[in-house]
Design a protein around this motif. Structure first.
Motif, PDB file in Angstrom:
ATOM      1  N   ARG A 227       0.495  -1.329  -0.198  1.00  0.00           N
ATOM      2  CA  ARG A 227      -0.029   0.496   0.005  1.00  0.00           C
ATOM      3  C   ARG A 227       0.795   1.441   0.036  1.00  0.00           C
TER       4      ARG A 227
ATOM      5  N   HIS B  74      -2.554   2.825  -8.636  1.00  0.00           N
ATOM      6  CA  HIS B  74      -3.623   2.145  -7.526  1.00  0.00           C
ATOM      7  C   HIS B  74      -5.123   1.791  -8.755  1.00  0.00           C
ATOM      8  N   GLN B  75      -5.336   2.961  -9.333  1.00  0.00           N
ATOM      9  CA  GLN B  75      -5.780   2.406 -10.476  1.00  0.00           C
ATOM     10  C   GLN B  75      -5.664   1.285 -11.819  1.00  0.00           C
TER      11      GLN B  75
ATOM     12  N   GLU C  81      -5.907  -1.701  -9.872  1.00  0.00           N
ATOM     13  CA  GLU C  81      -8.843  -2.008  -9.509  1.00  0.00           C
ATOM     14  C   GLU C  81      -9.141  -2.764 -10.945  1.00  0.00           C
TER      15      GLU C  81
ATOM     16  N   ILE D 107      -7.718  -6.545 -10.734  1.00  0.00           N
ATOM     17  CA  ILE D 107      -8.513  -6.995 -10.465  1.00  0.00           C
ATOM     18  C   ILE D 107      -9.998  -6.623 -10.942  1.00  0.00           C
ATOM     19  N   ALA D 108     -11.058  -6.406 -11.714  1.00  0.00           N
ATOM     20  CA  ALA D 108     -11.384  -6.213 -12.299  1.00  0.00           C
ATOM     21  C   ALA D 108     -12.012  -6.888 -13.431  1.00  0.00           C
TER      22      ALA D 108
ATOM     23  N   TRP E 234       1.734  -0.656  -5.701  1.00  0.00           N
ATOM     24  CA  TRP E 234      -0.149  -1.530  -5.016  1.00  0.00           C
ATOM     25  C   TRP E 234       0.655  -2.636  -5.332  1.00  0.00           C
TER      26      TRP E 234
ATOM     27  N   HIS F 178      -2.391  -6.404  -4.241  1.00  0.00           N
ATOM     28  CA  HIS F 178      -3.448  -7.065  -3.444  1.00  0.00           C
ATOM     29  C   HIS F 178      -3.137  -8.882  -3.567  1.00  0.00           C
TER      30      HIS F 178
ATOM     31  N   VAL G 124     -10.575 -10.948  -3.784  1.00  0.00           N
ATOM     32  CA  VAL G 124      -9.678 -10.222  -3.115  1.00  0.00           C
ATOM     33  C   VAL G 124      -8.928 -10.522  -1.315  1.00  0.00           C
TER      34      VAL G 124
ATOM     35  N   ARG H 107      -7.801  -6.921   0.978  1.00  0.00           N
ATOM     36  CA  ARG H 107      -8.856  -6.059   0.703  1.00  0.00           C
ATOM     37  C   ARG H 107      -8.967  -5.966   2.263  1.00  0.00           C
TER      38      ARG H 107
ATOM     39  N   LEU I 115      -8.905   2.860   1.609  1.00  0.00           N
ATOM     40  CA  LEU I 115      -7.746   1.798   0.695  1.00  0.00           C
ATOM     41  C   LEU I 115      -7.039   2.715   1.189  1.00  0.00           C
ATOM     42  N   CYS I 116      -7.300   3.877  -0.103  1.00  0.00           N
ATOM     43  CA  CYS I 116      -6.451   4.465  -0.952  1.00  0.00           C
ATOM     44  C   CYS I 116      -5.749   6.127  -0.035  1.00  0.00           C
TER      45      CYS I 116
END
Length: 259
Positions: free
Chosen positions: A110, A129-130, A133, A136-137, A233, A235, A246, A249, A254-255
């Motif tokens: 993080r 971070h974007q 994510e 992950i999506a 970042w 996970h 995740v 999480r 988070l951010c």
């Protein structure tokens, strides 16, 4: 390539949840201590004690790393060794926590901002971070690891940043590092096809300048070749029938970036 283990039994998933949540709780504990004037060694000692007090064991100590956590500031890409140097206003700091709990491993990184960094540094942290994510999506059975790398690379390079090639995500479970390798650059439809029961990390490292790097004389600390700043970042997650879970999480925000 090594055979990729698949974990479909409930006990394995619960073991990973427990390990991942201890990682998340360690972050939630340490975030208030990431302040100007605090040394990275002090942060390391706090994390070390917290992990032990909650039944875990710091994974870096199992592989010969000299400290319980990796702490990487500014131009350090990864594997920063905590020391007596103190944090300063404007720093960006990546804390990478990996641990073993009851035979299962959790691993995450993080980013934290000390005070208000420059606008470019904030953009770097937020873009990384974007990218994580967005990757992950995508995760679900039938997706290729190349799709993940392509997505991360596209987001980073659209903002003028570069993606580190020399380090990647990894399989995880009963071991800290295993198959598959999860590269953060790639082509759609290429690489390993995801299956239900895979456990792995996604951990993009994104630089302001070149993606090229060098390793310092301690044989651990990795820095950008051009001295410009880097963000990471990470996970730990598991592929399920619907998509993914995740494990690391946090239930808290988070951010840790301004705004």
């Amino acid at each position: 390539m090594s055979k990729i283990p698949l974990f479909k039994d409930p006990e394995s998933w619960q073991g990973m949840r427990n390990a991942g949540q201890l990682v998340a709780k360690t972050f939630d504990f340490i975030k208030e201590h990431v302040q100007e004037g605090v040394s990275t060694e002090a942060l390391n000692q706090l994390c070390h004690s917290f992990i032990l007090d909650h039944g875990g064991y710091p994974a870096p100590l199992e592989v010969g790393f000299p400290k319980a956590v990796c702490i990487s500031r500014n131009h350090v890409i990864c594997h920063g060794v905590p020391d007596k140097e103190v944090l300063k206003t404007g720093d960006i700091v990546g804390i990478d926590i990996s641990l073993r709990l009851e035979g299962w491993y959790g691993d995450a990184c993080r980013m934290f901002c000390v005070g208000t960094p420059s606008a470019k540094a904030q953009e770097l942290v937020q873009t990384c971070h974007q990218a994580l994510e967005a990757a992950i999506a995508l995760v679900k059975p039938g997706v290729f690891l190349g799709d993940i790398g392509f997505t991360i690379q596209s987001i980073a390079e659209a903002k003028g940043f570069s993606v580190v090639r020399d380090f990647c995500g990894h399989g995880i479970g009963r071991v800290l590092h295993g198959a598959p390798e999860v590269c953060h650059v790639g082509q759609r439809g290429q690489g390993v096809c995801l299956q239900e029961g895979m456990f792995f990390t996604i951990e993009p490292m994104i630089n302001m300048g070149t993606y090229k790097l060098r390793v310092l004389s301690d044989d651990w600390t990795v820095v950008t070749q051009d001295g410009r700043w880097s963000a990471q970042w990470e996970h730990t997650l598991g592929v399920n029938a619907q998509g993914c879970e995740v494990f690391t999480r946090s239930e808290q925000i988070l951010c840790q970036t301004p705004g």
